[in-house]
Write a protein that holds these residues in place. Structure first.
Motif, PDB file in Angstrom:
ATOM      1  N   GLY A  34      28.515  21.957  26.297  1.00 49.72           N
ATOM      2  CA  GLY A  34      29.096  22.327  27.577  1.00 49.72           C
ATOM      3  C   GLY A  34      28.456  23.537  28.226  1.00 49.72           C
ATOM      4  N   THR A  35      27.523  24.180  27.521  1.00 52.92           N
ATOM      5  CA  THR A  35      26.831  25.343  28.078  1.00 52.92           C
ATOM      6  C   THR A  35      25.939  24.911  29.234  1.00 52.92           C
ATOM      7  OG1 THR A  35      26.798  26.438  25.929  1.00 52.92           O
ATOM      8  CG2 THR A  35      25.196  27.205  27.538  1.00 52.92           C
ATOM      9  N   VAL A  36      25.974  25.686  30.303  1.00 54.09           N
ATOM     10  CA  VAL A  36      25.121  25.446  31.463  1.00 54.09           C
ATOM     11  C   VAL A  36      24.365  26.742  31.736  1.00 54.09           C
ATOM     12  CG1 VAL A  36      25.039  24.885  33.918  1.00 54.09           C
ATOM     13  CG2 VAL A  36      26.730  23.783  32.442  1.00 54.09           C
ATOM     14  N   ILE A  37      23.033  26.651  31.840  1.00 54.82           N
ATOM     15  CA  ILE A  37      22.205  27.821  32.126  1.00 54.82           C
ATOM     16  C   ILE A  37      21.448  27.568  33.423  1.00 54.82           C
ATOM     17  CG2 ILE A  37      20.269  29.244  31.347  1.00 54.82           C
ATOM     18  CD1 ILE A  37      21.145  28.659  28.477  1.00 54.82           C
ATOM     19  N   LEU A  38      21.537  28.528  34.346  1.00 50.81           N
ATOM     20  CA  LEU A  38      20.799  28.471  35.607  1.00 50.81           C
ATOM     21  C   LEU A  38      19.662  29.474  35.545  1.00 50.81           C
ATOM     22  CD1 LEU A  38      23.792  28.546  38.118  1.00 50.81           C
ATOM     23  CD2 LEU A  38      22.663  26.550  37.165  1.00 50.81           C
ATOM     24  N   ARG A  39      18.451  29.025  35.876  1.00 50.59           N
ATOM     25  CA  ARG A  39      17.284  29.906  35.908  1.00 50.59           C
ATOM     26  C   ARG A  39      16.633  29.805  37.284  1.00 50.59           C
ATOM     27  NH1 ARG A  39      16.463  27.470  30.918  1.00 50.59           N
ATOM     28  NH2 ARG A  39      16.647  28.876  29.175  1.00 50.59           N
ATOM     29  N   PRO A  40      16.430  30.941  37.967  1.00 53.59           N
ATOM     30  CA  PRO A  40      15.723  30.882  39.248  1.00 53.59           C
ATOM     31  C   PRO A  40      14.295  30.381  39.023  1.00 53.59           C
ATOM     32  CG  PRO A  40      16.721  33.047  38.899  1.00 53.59           C
ATOM     33  CD  PRO A  40      16.837  32.290  37.617  1.00 53.59           C
ATOM     34  N   VAL A  41      13.819  29.500  39.905  1.00 53.20           N
ATOM     35  CA  VAL A  41      12.465  28.952  39.786  1.00 53.20           C
ATOM     36  C   VAL A  41      11.781  28.946  41.143  1.00 53.20           C
ATOM     37  CG1 VAL A  41      13.005  27.473  37.806  1.00 53.20           C
ATOM     38  CG2 VAL A  41      13.255  26.564  40.107  1.00 53.20           C
ATOM     39  N   GLU A  42      10.479  28.921  41.118  1.00 54.02           N
ATOM     40  CA  GLU A  42       9.645  28.680  42.290  1.00 54.02           C
ATOM     41  C   GLU A  42       8.890  27.397  42.002  1.00 54.02           C
ATOM     42  OE1 GLU A  42       9.387  30.215  45.180  1.00 54.02           O
ATOM     43  OE2 GLU A  42      10.831  31.770  44.641  1.00 54.02           O
ATOM     44  N   ILE A  43       8.799  26.533  42.981  1.00 50.68           N
ATOM     45  CA  ILE A  43       8.115  25.260  42.799  1.00 50.68           C
ATOM     46  C   ILE A  43       6.894  25.243  43.696  1.00 50.68           C
ATOM     47  CG2 ILE A  43       8.311  22.758  43.050  1.00 50.68           C
ATOM     48  CD1 ILE A  43      11.334  23.120  42.512  1.00 50.68           C
ATOM     49  N   ILE A  44       5.742  24.907  43.111  1.00 51.52           N
ATOM     50  CA  ILE A  44       4.525  24.805  43.900  1.00 51.52           C
ATOM     51  C   ILE A  44       3.974  23.390  43.778  1.00 51.52           C
ATOM     52  CG2 ILE A  44       3.988  27.258  43.650  1.00 51.52           C
ATOM     53  CD1 ILE A  44       1.792  26.459  41.675  1.00 51.52           C
ATOM     54  N   SER A  45       3.213  22.995  44.781  1.00 50.05           N
ATOM     55  CA  SER A  45       2.656  21.644  44.782  1.00 50.05           C
ATOM     56  C   SER A  45       1.474  21.553  43.810  1.00 50.05           C
ATOM     57  CB  SER A  45       2.188  21.284  46.193  1.00 50.05           C
ATOM     58  OG  SER A  45       1.063  22.064  46.547  1.00 50.05           O
ATOM     59  N   GLU A  46       1.095  20.325  43.490  1.00 49.01           N
ATOM     60  CA  GLU A  46      -0.077  20.120  42.641  1.00 49.01           C
ATOM     61  C   GLU A  46      -1.327  20.675  43.318  1.00 49.01           C
ATOM     62  OE1 GLU A  46      -0.541  16.114  41.294  1.00 49.01           O
ATOM     63  OE2 GLU A  46       1.398  16.109  40.277  1.00 49.01           O
ATOM     64  N   PHE A  47      -1.394  20.572  44.656  1.00 47.87           N
ATOM     65  CA  PHE A  47      -2.531  21.117  45.399  1.00 47.87           C
ATOM     66  C   PHE A  47      -2.630  22.626  45.186  1.00 47.87           C
ATOM     67  CE2 PHE A  47      -4.051  23.212  49.275  1.00 47.87           C
ATOM     68  CZ  PHE A  47      -5.335  22.721  49.321  1.00 47.87           C
ATOM     69  N   LEU A  49      -1.339  24.372  42.754  1.00 48.71           N
ATOM     70  CA  LEU A  49      -1.651  24.608  41.345  1.00 48.71           C
ATOM     71  C   LEU A  49      -3.150  24.447  41.113  1.00 48.71           C
ATOM     72  CD1 LEU A  49      -0.603  25.209  38.514  1.00 48.71           C
ATOM     73  CD2 LEU A  49      -0.223  22.762  38.215  1.00 48.71           C
ATOM     74  N   GLY A  50      -3.736  23.428  41.753  1.00 51.42           N
ATOM     75  CA  GLY A  50      -5.184  23.232  41.644  1.00 51.42           C
ATOM     76  C   GLY A  50      -5.954  24.432  42.173  1.00 51.42           C
ATOM     77  N   LEU A  51      -5.490  25.010  43.289  1.00 53.69           N
ATOM     78  CA  LEU A  51      -6.151  26.198  43.834  1.00 53.69           C
ATOM     79  C   LEU A  51      -6.065  27.369  42.861  1.00 53.69           C
ATOM     80  CD1 LEU A  51      -5.090  26.202  47.593  1.00 53.69           C
ATOM     81  CD2 LEU A  51      -7.319  25.618  46.640  1.00 53.69           C
ATOM     82  N   LEU A  52      -4.906  27.526  42.246  1.00 56.99           N
ATOM     83  CA  LEU A  52      -4.751  28.624  41.295  1.00 56.99           C
ATOM     84  C   LEU A  52      -5.683  28.488  40.096  1.00 56.99           C
ATOM     85  CD1 LEU A  52      -0.861  29.012  41.318  1.00 56.99           C
ATOM     86  CD2 LEU A  52      -2.543  30.577  42.296  1.00 56.99           C
ATOM     87  N   LYS A  53      -6.012  27.254  39.737  1.00 53.70           N
ATOM     88  CA  LYS A  53      -6.888  27.007  38.588  1.00 53.70           C
ATOM     89  C   LYS A  53      -8.366  26.961  38.962  1.00 53.70           C
ATOM     90  CE  LYS A  53      -3.488  24.416  35.888  1.00 53.70           C
ATOM     91  NZ  LYS A  53      -3.165  23.132  35.258  1.00 53.70           N
ATOM     92  N   ASP A  54      -8.684  26.845  40.255  1.00 49.54           N
ATOM     93  CA  ASP A  54     -10.058  26.694  40.717  1.00 49.54           C
ATOM     94  C   ASP A  54     -10.778  28.043  40.732  1.00 49.54           C
ATOM     95  OD1 ASP A  54     -11.998  26.645  43.327  1.00 49.54           O
ATOM     96  OD2 ASP A  54     -12.014  24.741  42.237  1.00 49.54           O
ATOM     97  N   LYS A  55     -11.840  28.171  39.926  1.00 47.26           N
ATOM     98  CA  LYS A  55     -12.561  29.442  39.819  1.00 47.26           C
ATOM     99  C   LYS A  55     -13.228  29.843  41.126  1.00 47.26           C
ATOM    100  CE  LYS A  55     -13.309  29.274  34.880  1.00 47.26           C
ATOM    101  NZ  LYS A  55     -14.249  29.295  33.772  1.00 47.26           N
ATOM    102  N   ALA A  56     -13.794  28.897  41.846  1.00 50.71           N
ATOM    103  CA  ALA A  56     -14.460  29.209  43.109  1.00 50.71           C
ATOM    104  C   ALA A  56     -13.455  29.757  44.117  1.00 50.71           C
ATOM    105  CB  ALA A  56     -15.158  27.969  43.671  1.00 50.71           C
ATOM    106  N   PHE A  57     -12.276  29.159  44.184  1.00 48.02           N
ATOM    107  CA  PHE A  57     -11.256  29.640  45.102  1.00 48.02           C
ATOM    108  C   PHE A  57     -10.811  31.042  44.709  1.00 48.02           C
ATOM    109  CE2 PHE A  57      -6.812  30.209  46.303  1.00 48.02           C
ATOM    110  CZ  PHE A  57      -6.910  30.059  47.672  1.00 48.02           C
TER     111      PHE A  57
END
Length: 87
Positions: A34-47, A49-57
């Motif tokens: 019955g435990t419920v835990i709420l965690r604040p989140v930020e959601i980003i698109s796959e695009f 996420l790809g920019l964050l992983k792209d070394k050139a960017f």
């Protein structure tokens, strides 16, 4: 430090957790006991996420950050800008 707070769930199954969370997204984890835990989140698109992983960017972003540090904002002389446009 966690503070214990008790809230009443209304008849519509809603609960108010405070204005500081207004408009934010939360992850809801429900457990079998019955435990419920709420965690604040930020959601980003796959695009994004790809920019964050792209070394050139990331290198371009770093270059912009360096340029921004070396070039302080300056007030635009609107009269001079108008003169340039008219010329």
């Amino acid at each position: 430090m966690a503070m214990l707070q008790v809230r009443q769930v209304n008849r519509q199954g809603q609960i108010s957790i405070g204005k500081k969370y207004s408009g934010r997204k939360v992850e809801i984890s429900e457990y079998s006991d019955g435990t419920v835990i709420l965690r604040p989140v930020e959601i980003i698109s796959e695009f994004e996420l790809g920019l964050l992983k792209d070394k050139a960017f990331q290198q371009r972003l770093g270059g912009f950050s360096r340029w921004e540090e070396e070039n302080a904002p300056a007030e635009t002389d609107l009269a001079a800008l108008e003169d340039d446009i008219e010329a």
